[in-house]
Design a protein around this motif. Sequence first.
Motif, PDB file in Angstrom:
ATOM      1  N   VAL A  26       0.850  -1.195   0.000  1.00  0.00           N
ATOM      2  CA  VAL A  26       0.000   0.000   0.000  1.00  0.00           C
ATOM      3  C   VAL A  26       0.881   1.239   0.000  1.00  0.00           C
ATOM      4  O   VAL A  26       1.832   1.330   0.792  1.00  0.00           O
ATOM      5  CB  VAL A  26      -0.933   0.045   1.234  1.00  0.00           C
ATOM      6  N   THR A  27       0.573   2.157  -0.898  1.00  0.00           N
ATOM      7  CA  THR A  27       1.226   3.469  -0.873  1.00  0.00           C
ATOM      8  C   THR A  27       0.242   4.482  -0.296  1.00  0.00           C
ATOM      9  O   THR A  27      -0.897   4.588  -0.772  1.00  0.00           O
ATOM     10  CB  THR A  27       1.649   3.906  -2.284  1.00  0.00           C
ATOM     11  N   ILE A  28       0.671   5.195   0.727  1.00  0.00           N
ATOM     12  CA  ILE A  28      -0.194   6.175   1.392  1.00  0.00           C
ATOM     13  C   ILE A  28       0.375   7.568   1.132  1.00  0.00           C
ATOM     14  O   ILE A  28       1.546   7.838   1.435  1.00  0.00           O
ATOM     15  CB  ILE A  28      -0.267   5.912   2.912  1.00  0.00           C
ATOM     16  N   ILE A  29      -0.472   8.426   0.576  1.00  0.00           N
ATOM     17  CA  ILE A  29      -0.085   9.816   0.288  1.00  0.00           C
ATOM     18  C   ILE A  29      -0.908  10.734   1.181  1.00  0.00           C
ATOM     19  O   ILE A  29      -2.142  10.683   1.173  1.00  0.00           O
ATOM     20  CB  ILE A  29      -0.318  10.174  -1.190  1.00  0.00           C
ATOM     21  N   LEU A  30      -0.224  11.555   1.967  1.00  0.00           N
ATOM     22  CA  LEU A  30      -0.879  12.493   2.884  1.00  0.00           C
ATOM     23  C   LEU A  30      -0.816  13.899   2.271  1.00  0.00           C
ATOM     24  O   LEU A  30       0.230  14.551   2.296  1.00  0.00           O
ATOM     25  CB  LEU A  30      -0.197  12.479   4.249  1.00  0.00           C
ATOM     26  N   GLU A  31      -1.941  14.348   1.729  1.00  0.00           N
ATOM     27  CA  GLU A  31      -2.005  15.693   1.148  1.00  0.00           C
ATOM     28  C   GLU A  31      -2.483  16.676   2.222  1.00  0.00           C
ATOM     29  O   GLU A  31      -3.601  16.544   2.749  1.00  0.00           O
ATOM     30  CB  GLU A  31      -2.957  15.709  -0.044  1.00  0.00           C
ATOM     31  N   ASP A  32      -1.643  17.634   2.554  1.00  0.00           N
ATOM     32  CA  ASP A  32      -1.981  18.615   3.592  1.00  0.00           C
ATOM     33  C   ASP A  32      -2.990  19.622   3.021  1.00  0.00           C
ATOM     34  O   ASP A  32      -2.676  20.402   2.121  1.00  0.00           O
ATOM     35  CB  ASP A  32      -0.711  19.352   4.056  1.00  0.00           C
ATOM     36  N   ILE A  33      -4.213  19.576   3.528  1.00  0.00           N
ATOM     37  CA  ILE A  33      -5.270  20.488   3.051  1.00  0.00           C
ATOM     38  C   ILE A  33      -5.705  21.450   4.163  1.00  0.00           C
ATOM     39  O   ILE A  33      -6.808  21.993   4.121  1.00  0.00           O
ATOM     40  CB  ILE A  33      -6.484  19.685   2.548  1.00  0.00           C
ATOM     41  N   THR A  34      -4.803  21.647   5.142  1.00  0.00           N
ATOM     42  CA  THR A  34      -5.151  22.496   6.292  1.00  0.00           C
ATOM     43  C   THR A  34      -5.526  23.904   5.849  1.00  0.00           C
ATOM     44  O   THR A  34      -6.574  24.441   6.254  1.00  0.00           O
ATOM     45  CB  THR A  34      -3.982  22.555   7.278  1.00  0.00           C
ATOM     46  N   GLU A  35      -4.674  24.516   5.018  1.00  0.00           N
ATOM     47  CA  GLU A  35      -4.958  25.893   4.590  1.00  0.00           C
ATOM     48  C   GLU A  35      -6.251  25.963   3.798  1.00  0.00           C
ATOM     49  O   GLU A  35      -7.037  26.904   3.944  1.00  0.00           O
ATOM     50  CB  GLU A  35      -3.782  26.434   3.769  1.00  0.00           C
ATOM     51  N   GLY A  36      -6.462  24.948   2.951  1.00  0.00           N
ATOM     52  CA  GLY A  36      -7.707  24.937   2.177  1.00  0.00           C
ATOM     53  C   GLY A  36      -8.922  24.825   3.067  1.00  0.00           C
ATOM     54  O   GLY A  36      -9.925  25.508   2.860  1.00  0.00           O
ATOM     55  N   ARG A  37      -8.846  23.936   4.090  1.00  0.00           N
ATOM     56  CA  ARG A  37      -9.977  23.786   5.006  1.00  0.00           C
ATOM     57  C   ARG A  37     -10.223  25.064   5.794  1.00  0.00           C
ATOM     58  O   ARG A  37     -11.371  25.468   5.996  1.00  0.00           O
ATOM     59  CB  ARG A  37      -9.721  22.616   5.960  1.00  0.00           C
ATOM     60  N   ARG A  38      -9.119  25.674   6.239  1.00  0.00           N
ATOM     61  CA  ARG A  38      -9.283  26.938   6.969  1.00  0.00           C
ATOM     62  C   ARG A  38      -9.890  28.012   6.080  1.00  0.00           C
ATOM     63  O   ARG A  38     -10.730  28.806   6.513  1.00  0.00           O
ATOM     64  CB  ARG A  38      -7.936  27.392   7.518  1.00  0.00           C
ATOM     65  N   ALA A  39      -9.443  28.030   4.817  1.00  0.00           N
ATOM     66  CA  ALA A  39     -10.009  29.000   3.882  1.00  0.00           C
ATOM     67  C   ALA A  39     -11.493  28.718   3.656  1.00  0.00           C
ATOM     68  O   ALA A  39     -12.315  29.643   3.604  1.00  0.00           O
ATOM     69  CB  ALA A  39      -9.248  28.966   2.558  1.00  0.00           C
ATOM     70  N   GLU A  40     -11.846  27.408   3.554  1.00  0.00           N
ATOM     71  CA  GLU A  40     -13.251  27.043   3.378  1.00  0.00           C
ATOM     72  C   GLU A  40     -14.074  27.447   4.592  1.00  0.00           C
ATOM     73  O   GLU A  40     -15.189  27.963   4.454  1.00  0.00           O
ATOM     74  CB  GLU A  40     -13.369  25.532   3.150  1.00  0.00           C
ATOM     75  N   GLU A  41     -13.533  27.177   5.799  1.00  0.00           N
ATOM     76  CA  GLU A  41     -14.248  27.558   7.006  1.00  0.00           C
ATOM     77  C   GLU A  41     -14.406  29.073   7.101  1.00  0.00           C
ATOM     78  O   GLU A  41     -15.461  29.585   7.474  1.00  0.00           O
ATOM     79  CB  GLU A  41     -13.529  27.021   8.239  1.00  0.00           C
TER      80      GLU A  41
END
Length: 558
Positions: A170-185
């Motif tokens: 299994v290859t696991i890719i962790l895409e950091d979407i913190t800024e996007g979520r904060r922008a969405e919030e």
Amino acid sequence: MDPTTDALSLLLSTLKEHPRGMSVSDLAAAVGINRNTVSRYLDILLVSGQVEMETYGKAKVFYLSQRVPIAAMLNFSSDPVLVLDRDLRIVQVNDAVCTFAGKERDDIIGNSVEASPLAAFDHPLIRGRITDALNGREATEELRFLRHDRELFFRVKFLPTVFNDGAPGVTIILEDITEGRRAEEALRESELLFRSLVENISDLILNVDETFRFTYVSPKSREILGYAPEEMLQMTPCDFMPPEKAERVRTQFSALFADPAPRVLFEWTMLHRDGSAVILEVSGTPVYDMLGDFTGYRVVCRDVTERARAAKRVAQWKSFLYSVVNNVPSMVFVREVEGNTFVFANRAAEAFLGMTQEEMAGRQAADLFPREMAAFFADGDREMPERPAALEEKVHLPTGESILMKKIPIFNSHGTLRYMLGIAEDVTDRAAAEDLLVAERDRAQGYLDAAGVMIAVIGADGTIDLVNRRGNEILGYAGNDLAGKNWFATVVPERLRDRLARNFALLVAGRTEPPAFEESPVVTRDGRERLIRWHNALLRDADGNVAAMVSSGEEIAE
């Protein structure tokens, strides 16, 4: 060297030279290996993911795999990437994982997830998705991760992976979407704030596109116009206006769309659902898209119907007052205190002074009035605010006219004296009549004083209006000492006071008539009693009500 490895390398090299693909027979002929052996090697390459196959009828065509090698993905991805084997041991990580974990690669590789510095990701949901990927099903999840005082969000991709030996991983890719979520919030909060603001302010918000149609209508439309927002969408403002108003607005907006102007102000009259007119004060602001192209106007509408009606009523009232002031027979002047000049005069003032209001404007009192009147209207501004009432003065002009003048201060909202209102009235005829009346009064008083009997006039309320000279002599008073005093409390003996007062009340009420003659005593100033023979007569007003009683009496010698 391992012959199998050599054969696999040879097949890969041959496929690389034929990007359009080759069949099993073509490959066997190209590499000089029998067809069954080539077919077995191709199966190994398929399992390892190094080649791909497509079927065309009965023929199978093989290509080099278009997948990106794991090593390249690990080297170039800025997102944390880790690779797990079937036993869930970490077999590879990139630099981003090491940075995130704060550990060296050797401290991470070889450990299971729960025993590694990435133990925070050992979660039932993640384990379930890893199992899915091991079974060949790709999955994606969004995870919230608390780290110290920070809240992080990741979009995690679980990709099925096959190692060179054909083993699954299994290859696991962790895409950091913190800024996007904060922008969405932040965007959601902003939208909630905007929606709350739009729904609660008293103004109606409209978006009008380049075709003059509504693309947005705030909920306030229900209260102001009686229409739901969805009923107005794709309609134009003119659809809700009287025809004679709509054409003017259409022309107005055509000009604004041709040459957009910021912060335009105008007035609309729109029709409520019930047919009544609603007057709106409108503020328009042009709207541009991200490329800077004009897309329409955002319009803020404020219901000023009541204010407009009130303004109209005020204007009508002002017009009425102006008409009244302009047509009253008295002369009316308004002087501005600061400049000491006159700013208004009515028609009676124009007639008296022989000049128009325009000719009077800007002039001072000395330029307009006779000397006897000028000083009154020009002076005394400082003392006026301290006076409880208007200042009055009467002057006699050399022409024989008598003028009664009044001066009234007018203050602004801050309590500062702003204007002086002057009123002048020609009272020449009234003065003559008053002089005649005074003369008649004095003549009548003379007749009464000349009479040899006592005469008293008693008002309906029992107060003394008049006592002649002979009456004062009998009672021991002088001049007007008795005027305004109660007859019964002052002149009637105490033992007779209540009875005579009741009889007088019956006379005033019209329930009885006075006798032709009667005898009753009076009390003098020094307390002595003197017997008087009275003759009484009632005075009535125009309605027949008793206004006073006139009594004449002679003293009866003892």
